[in-house]
Each structure stands twice: as C-alpha cells, then as structure tokens.
Design an enzyme around this catalytic site. Structure first.
Site, PDB file in Angstrom:
ATOM      1  NE  ARG A  38      -2.626   1.190   3.554  1.00 47.74           N
ATOM      2  CZ  ARG A  38      -3.379   0.923   4.613  1.00 47.74           C
ATOM      3  NH1 ARG A  38      -4.573   0.401   4.467  1.00 47.74           N
ATOM      4  NH2 ARG A  38      -2.927   1.144   5.826  1.00 47.74           N
ATOM      5  CB  SER A 107     -12.066  -2.183   1.978  1.00 45.99           C
ATOM      6  OG  SER A 107     -10.711  -2.376   2.212  1.00 45.99           O
ATOM      7  CE  LYS A 136      -7.977   1.724   4.258  1.00 37.29           C
ATOM      8  NZ  LYS A 136      -8.618   2.889   3.736  1.00 37.29           N
TER       9      LYS A 136
END
Lengths: 217, 217
Positions: A38, A107, A136
């Site tokens: 990521r 997600s 996040k």
C-alpha cells in the site's frame, strides 16, 4: 489460492527507518501468508519499483503479493492480485483487467457493501476497520467484534479483519469470524518483525483450530 | 492517430466552478484536438467515473482522450492512451499493458530524457514546462523557447509544448518547434472556453502554416 491467516499491509512510514523489503522478508520468515503493498503517496515510478522488489522477494516463498488499488501496477509487476477499496476501481473493471485467476480483495465498511459484494468473485472481504486505527483515517467508524460477527453471518467470502489488530486481540477477532488477520504496525513497527509475525501466526492458528473444533464444517 | 495542434489538459480546480464536462465540451467545439484527463488528488473511483463521462462526450467528436499516469483507468474506460511523466509507469510497461495502438505521450524535462525517448514509440514528447507555471510545480525549471528549439533538433517525435502557454505566446512556441500547444488555464479559466479554444486554434494553425512555408518538408 487462499490468502492464509496472517496478512501484512505495508506502510513505509512505519518501519522504524528500516527498508521495507527487510521488514517484509523478516515478516515472511515469521509466517506472514500474504503481503499487500500500500502506497498512497509515492509517485508511480517508485511504487512500481518497490512492487517489483517485493514480487521478487516473495516469489521465493510463494507468498502472494497484492497491490493496493493500482491494477496497472499489479499487471506490470505480475503481482497476484489487488486489494480495492470502495473508492477504488469498481470490482467488475478490476476483474476484467486482471483476468479470472487474479486475487481480488475488497474492503467493506457497511453492511450494504457486504451484501453488494456477494456477487463478486473475491479472494476475501476486508472488514475494515475492526477497531479505530491511526494508519487508516478515511473510514466511517469501526465494526467492532460484534460487527465482524454480523459480517460473518452475511457473507460467503473469507474474511480478513483489519484495523487496530495485534497479538492481544487477534484471537478474539478469529473467534468472531475472521479467517485472516491483517496488520500494519503490529509487524512493521515491531523491534523484530519476524518474532512479531511468529507470535501472531501462532495465536491466529490456535484460534482457528479452536473455532473449527467448536463449529466443525 | 495524431494529437493535433491544440491539446487541453484538465484541471477540475481551474474551471471557475463549472462542471469539467461542460468546459471540455465547449473547448472541443472551439477546436481542441486532444484532451488529457489529469487528476492527481481524486480517489480512483471518481477519476474513473469522470474518465467515462469524458470518453462518451469525446467519442461524438472523434477527439482522443488521454489519461494522465493511470494505465488501468485508460484500459478500463477505453481511452485512446495515456500521458506519462518521468515519475510514472516506465514507457515499456505502459506500452506492454496498453498494446501497440495506444497513444502514449511522455513528458521530458531534460535533454537526457529527450534522447532516452528516441527509442520509444511515442505519439509525442511533452516538453514541460516551457515557461514557469502555477499548475505544475513538480518540475525542474523551464525550457524556454530556446530549449524547445533544442528539443526540436534532438528529437524525431512530434512535440507538445506545455507550461505557461496562452494566446500571447503560442505562436512563438510553434515557431520554435512545437507541433501542438497544450494548455490548462488558458482554456479552463477562460470566461468562454469555446472562444478561447477558437482563438488559440487559429493562432497555432497560422503559425504552423507559416512554419511549413518557411521550412517546407
């Protein structure tokens, strides 16, 4: 191909200054079963170079590499698939570009998203976040263990629990219904990422075994 | 397929609050010959939705749509190609993913990059920036018209001049060697984007005609 019980999401800002490849290599030695790269800030060029390095490193162990969001980079480096969020490329487009064999994880932050995902051919649902987390910040609140258990009842997909998970609560998340535990800081920030992965892996596998015993399939 | 003489690069923050589709539609009516969708901040999902809308809009006029950086989105919406910078996906990977017919344009900021690009099958070189500009801040200084003329002598590719160009200097850029003039604010910020495109188009075509007369091929 299954993503396995211990899922590492990378964050280059959370490695205590160590090269990401080193942290990932150690984590894999400790039992990480899938790695998601990521990179929300990096220019594409350095993202693709890092993806290539990780792909080469993981090829040795057979651990799949997933790329966050960027389907083109997954194709470019021959990654095993992508992880997409609700603000990323829609699933049908990702699947069309990647082909039938790619692993695609999605997600979900709401029950409506869980239900909408039932028609998709997913490697897993990322139930995100389980607990509030500083890594996040663009999510809509957290599921909690109760929410995770609700998703378990709603979905046919394997569930990856993510967000605020560590050695202290990973077992409970598995008991609530997670098939896999995703972590960022619990491994990346650990003094010894290998040892952290070994510990987490043992806890998760033990909880999975206990769950199978209690609720045999 | 050629990109033509008037190249519009989008910027949603520079439309005076008007929908980007409206500005693009008007600009195309005025003579824009290619549109590059650039979205450095938007989430992927809204980027892909905007790309789809523009593709549908431009399909009517035959004006090609290029996507900045995101090869996956270009593939997903059936765009005509991509524009890549030196920090984006390397040319060989972009070409491999997009196939032989896609238009690929590449930004060059140094003479070394111009020379390295000679082996690539490019629709154009984006000579960037010609003049200092507030809409692109990650570049290494500006080429100026002298620099543009140097690139003209070094490269076999069509040249798109970009950066600080407008009706006052577009003709000079063509005289210096540009085959196409790219603008952001000169059209997007104009009170009437159609009129701005018409004026620019006339200036550029006139300068191209004068250059052909002076230096017949």
């Amino acid at each position: 191909m299954n993503v396995g019980p211990l899922y590492l999401v990378t964050d280059r800002s959370l490695t205590r200054g160590r090269p990401l490849e080193e942290v990932v290599a150690r984590a894999v030695q400790g039992g990480v079963t899938v790695v998601q790269l990521r990179e929300k800030e990096a220019p594409t060029r350095s993202f693709v170079e890092l993806a290539r390095q990780l792909k080469a490193l993981l090829a040795l162990s057979g651990v799949p590499l997933l790329i966050n969001d960027r389907v083109d980079l997954a194709l470019a480096v021959g990654a095993d698939g992508v992880h997409i969020g609700q603000e990323d490329l829609p699933y049908p487009l990702a699947r069309q570009l990647l082909g039938p064999r790619a692993l695609i994880g999605l997600s979900v932050e709401t029950e409506a998203q869980v239900l909408a995902a039932e028609d998709c051919d997913l490697a897993y649902l990322g139930v995100s976040p389980i607990f509030p987390t500083p890594t996040k910040t663009d999510t809509r609140g957290s599921w909690g263990l109760d929410g995770l258990a609700r998703v378990r009842r709603l979905s046919r997909h394997p569930l990856v629990a993510i967000g605020g998970l560590n050695a202290a609560n990973a077992g409970a998340a598995v008991t609530a219904g997670a098939d896999s535990i995703a972590v960022v800081s619990a491994i990346c920030l650990a003094e010894d990422p290998r040892e952290a992965a070994t510990t987490l892996s043992a806890i998760i596998r033990q909880a999975l075994a206990a769950r199978r015993k209690e609720r045999p399939v």
